[in-house]
Structures are given as C-alpha cells and as structure tokens.
Design an enzyme around this catalytic site. Structure first.
Site, PDB file in Angstrom:
ATOM      1  N   GLU A 154       0.207   6.384  -7.642  1.00  9.62           N
ATOM      2  CA  GLU A 154       1.082   6.608  -6.370  1.00  9.62           C
ATOM      3  C   GLU A 154       1.573   7.739  -6.179  1.00  9.62           C
ATOM      4  O   GLU A 154       1.622   8.222  -4.977  1.00  9.62           O
ATOM      5  CB  GLU A 154       2.219   5.282  -6.414  1.00  9.62           C
ATOM      6  CG  GLU A 154       1.547   3.854  -6.220  1.00  9.62           C
ATOM      7  CD  GLU A 154       2.376   2.895  -6.706  1.00  9.62           C
ATOM      8  OE1 GLU A 154       3.640   3.082  -7.243  1.00  9.62           O
ATOM      9  OE2 GLU A 154       2.014   1.884  -7.145  1.00  9.62           O
ATOM     10  N   LYS A 171       9.337   0.850  -9.666  1.00  7.12           N
ATOM     11  CA  LYS A 171       8.988   1.640  -8.498  1.00  7.12           C
ATOM     12  C   LYS A 171      10.108   1.753  -7.488  1.00  7.12           C
ATOM     13  O   LYS A 171      11.266   1.879  -8.151  1.00  7.12           O
ATOM     14  CB  LYS A 171       7.686   0.944  -7.856  1.00  7.12           C
ATOM     15  CG  LYS A 171       6.397   0.390  -8.840  1.00  7.12           C
ATOM     16  CD  LYS A 171       5.331   0.372  -8.077  1.00  7.12           C
ATOM     17  CE  LYS A 171       4.247   0.335  -9.188  1.00  7.12           C
ATOM     18  NZ  LYS A 171       2.629  -0.112  -8.820  1.00  7.12           N
ATOM     19  N   HIS A 197       1.540   8.967 -12.088  1.00 10.86           N
ATOM     20  CA  HIS A 197       1.235   7.666 -11.483  1.00 10.86           C
ATOM     21  C   HIS A 197       0.193   7.893 -10.560  1.00 10.86           C
ATOM     22  O   HIS A 197       0.407   8.663  -9.533  1.00 10.86           O
ATOM     23  CB  HIS A 197       2.500   6.936 -11.149  1.00 10.86           C
ATOM     24  CG  HIS A 197       2.405   5.465 -10.828  1.00 10.86           C
ATOM     25  ND1 HIS A 197       1.755   4.735  -9.896  1.00 10.86           N
ATOM     26  CD2 HIS A 197       2.136   4.609 -11.792  1.00 10.86           C
ATOM     27  CE1 HIS A 197       1.581   3.601  -9.771  1.00 10.86           C
ATOM     28  NE2 HIS A 197       1.962   3.161 -11.119  1.00 10.86           N
ATOM     29  N   ASN A 206       7.708  -0.762 -14.812  1.00 14.48           N
ATOM     30  CA  ASN A 206       7.808   0.251 -13.673  1.00 14.48           C
ATOM     31  C   ASN A 206       8.462  -0.303 -12.315  1.00 14.48           C
ATOM     32  O   ASN A 206       7.868  -1.157 -11.699  1.00 14.48           O
ATOM     33  CB  ASN A 206       6.552   0.999 -13.507  1.00 14.48           C
ATOM     34  CG  ASN A 206       6.548   2.003 -12.119  1.00 14.48           C
ATOM     35  OD1 ASN A 206       7.622   2.159 -11.700  1.00 14.48           O
ATOM     36  ND2 ASN A 206       5.352   2.484 -11.980  1.00 14.48           N
ATOM     37  N   GLU A 263      -4.298   2.972 -15.851  1.00  8.40           N
ATOM     38  CA  GLU A 263      -4.085   2.334 -14.766  1.00  8.40           C
ATOM     39  C   GLU A 263      -5.298   2.022 -13.543  1.00  8.40           C
ATOM     40  O   GLU A 263      -5.128   3.163 -12.919  1.00  8.40           O
ATOM     41  CB  GLU A 263      -2.726   2.486 -13.900  1.00  8.40           C
ATOM     42  CG  GLU A 263      -1.698   2.303 -15.064  1.00  8.40           C
ATOM     43  CD  GLU A 263      -0.173   1.966 -14.281  1.00  8.40           C
ATOM     44  OE1 GLU A 263       0.329   1.000 -14.351  1.00  8.40           O
ATOM     45  OE2 GLU A 263       0.162   2.670 -13.437  1.00  8.40           O
ATOM     46  N   SER A 295      -1.756  -5.103 -12.373  1.00  6.65           N
ATOM     47  CA  SER A 295      -1.533  -6.657 -12.348  1.00  6.65           C
ATOM     48  C   SER A 295      -1.392  -7.463 -13.690  1.00  6.65           C
ATOM     49  O   SER A 295      -2.069  -8.325 -13.900  1.00  6.65           O
ATOM     50  CB  SER A 295      -2.504  -7.223 -11.443  1.00  6.65           C
ATOM     51  OG  SER A 295      -2.573  -6.619 -10.164  1.00  6.65           O
ATOM     52  N   GLY A 297      -1.091  -3.580  -8.114  1.00  8.92           N
ATOM     53  CA  GLY A 297      -0.337  -4.447  -7.196  1.00  8.92           C
ATOM     54  C   GLY A 297      -1.626  -5.287  -6.329  1.00  8.92           C
ATOM     55  O   GLY A 297      -1.270  -5.596  -5.075  1.00  8.92           O
TER      56      GLY A 297
HETATM   57  P1  13P Z   1       1.447  -4.022 -10.739  1.00 15.63           P
HETATM   58  O1  13P Z   1       1.806  -4.543 -11.963  1.00 15.63           O
HETATM   59  O2  13P Z   1       2.382  -4.253  -9.659  1.00 15.63           O
HETATM   60  O3  13P Z   1       0.094  -4.118 -10.413  1.00 15.63           O
HETATM   61  O4  13P Z   1       1.822  -2.224 -10.985  1.00 15.63           O
HETATM   62  C1  13P Z   1       1.246  -1.740 -11.955  1.00 15.63           C
HETATM   63  C2  13P Z   1       1.702  -0.374 -11.928  1.00 15.63           C
HETATM   64  O5  13P Z   1       1.513   0.388 -10.928  1.00 15.63           O
HETATM   65  C3  13P Z   1       2.843  -0.032 -13.026  1.00 15.63           C
HETATM   66  O6  13P Z   1       2.947   1.478 -13.092  1.00 15.63           O
END
Ligand code: 13P
Length: 252
Positions: free
Chosen positions: A97, A11, A95, A9, A167, A212, A173
């Site tokens: 976010e 982002k 997601h 992803n 997740e 992560s 993150g």
């Molecule tokens: P990270 O791997 O940066 O923690 O992000 C995970 C994520 O949100 C994947 O959709």
C-alpha cells in the site's frame, strides 16, 4: 528451529476506545498462544496507548512506516528513534500500500529498512507481486528485485535482524488467499536467494506470509516448511480471530 511470528497490521484503523478493547482481549488470550511471537503494528498516534497497554506482556509493538532519515526538516515524517522511544520493536517497510499509494520505490524502501536498523528496530520488509505480474510469470523476478534492493544496499548480514513478509498484492484485503503451496513456493525462492549469499542467515530468517490470513486458513499456511508465521491485516482487528491465528502459529 524458527519460532513463528504473527504480526497484526492494523493499517489506518482504530480509535482509543476500540484499541483498548482489542488490546485487553489480546492480553487476556495471550497465555493460549505462548510459544509463538506476537506483535501489533499500530498507527503512530496510538503507539503510546499500545505501549502502555502492552507493558509487561509478551506482545510486541510495531509501527507501519518509518522515515529513511534519522532527524531533520522532514515535515510529517516519523524517525526510527521516535518509534524506539515509544517501545517499538518492529516496523513494517515497503508494504504494497505504501509502494502503490505513496510511490515508494525499491531504493527508498531499502533506505527505510536501513534507517529502521540504525534505530535498533527490526524491519519487516514486505515484498509481493500484483496479479498481472503473477499471470505474466513475473513473481520470482518481482520479489527477487524487491529483496535484492535491500541485499544490495544493506548486505546479507542485515537480514540477521530482519523479517521478510511475502504479501501477494492480489491476496491483500481480497479474501483470496494464496494456497499453502503458492506461498511455500515463493518463500522457498526467497530463502534460496538469501542462501546463495549466506546459508546460515537464510536458515534463520523469518519469512511471513500475508494476504487474507484468517483463522480458517492459518494452520495450513503455517504448516508449510518455509512459512514462519503471518502478517495479518483485517483479521488482526478482531481479537478472537487474531488470537486464533496466533494460536495456530503456536501449534495449538
Ligand atoms: P489482509 O489480511 O487484510 O488481507 O491484509 C494483509 C496485509 O496487507 C498485512 O500487511
């Protein structure tokens, strides 16, 4: 036997130049992770670039969001059929976010999930609890509600052509990953929730872990019985790291 899947992803990261380097490096490494399924979910403007770069490879393409509508006066939105036009196989829905920053609710996420399937896309449905919810022992209730919204709206059969991603919000993150046991516990809970409606679909369902995931922890997470791969944020932007995580999924 479920074939492992690793999806990157990206982002809101990338540029034409950086994507080119990343995609070329991934293609060069792809032989080393044959045996696992691999996908990259890129920002909308780069779909064409990634589609062209990945043509003829085993690396699949995905997007990060989709409208719940098929077409119409929805300024700024992108329909599932448009994603199919650009070669997408997957699309991430729900997601954290999107849920947090864009106020997406369970019902809207379920509608997006259904819109993705109407367009012939495989939705990657994200579920996960916040740290406060985990501390309050609400993890099962939260992920159960998030999955349940889709089961209620689309029915258990819809999970034949879908992927679920656990997740935990506190692991995204942050560099703080769930332990393999923490991930396994929730994955097992999710699979059992599906199995109550259809044991065969549950047994075949791909459930990814995200939060992560790095080359250093991927293998131990993927070794858990109900962890069928990963949804990778930050590490998917570094070709060497993403390839290494894909290799771990391929058992190499
Ligand atoms: P990270 O791997 O940066 O923690 O992000 C995970 C994520 O949100 C994947 O959709």
């Amino acid at each position: 036997m479920r074939t492992k899947l690793v999806a990157g992803n990206w982002k809101m990261h990338g540029s034409l130049a950086a994507n080119l380097r990343l995609l070329e490096a991934l293609k060069a490494a792809a032989r080393e992770f044959a045996g696992a399924r691999c996908a990259v979910c890129v920002p909308f403007p780069y779909l064409q670039q990634a589609h062209a770069a990945l043509a003829g490879t085993e690396i699949a393409l995905g997007a990060q969001n989709v409208s719940e509508h098929d077409a119409g006066a929805y300024t700024g939105e992108v329909a599932g059929a448009m994603l199919r036009d650009f070669g997408c196989r997957y699309v991430i829905v729900g997601h954290s976010e999107r849920r947090t920053h864009y106020a997406e609710r369970d019902a809207q996420v379920a509608a997006k999930f259904q819109a993705a399937q109407r367009a012939g896309l495989i939705p990657i449905l994200c579920v996960g609890e916040t740290l406060a919810e985990r501390d309050n022992a609400e993890t099962d209730a939260v992920v159960g509600r998030q999955l349940g919204a889709v089961l209620d709206a689309a029915g258990v059969q819809s999970l034949r052509d879908a992927v679920v991603a656990y997740e935990p919000v506190w692991a995204i993150g942050t560099g703080r990953t769930a332990t393999p046991t923490q991930a396994q516990t929730v994955h097992e809970f999710l699979r059992a929730a599906v199995a109550r409606q259809d044991a065969d679909i549950a047994a075949r369902l791909t459930i990814l872990y995200g939060g992560s995931v790095k080359p250093a922890n991927a293998a131990e997470l993927f070794a858990m019985a109900d962890v069928d791969g990963g949804l990778i944020g930050g590490a998917s932007l570094v070709a060497e790291d993403f390839a290494s995580i894909c290799k771990a999924a391929a058992g190499r």
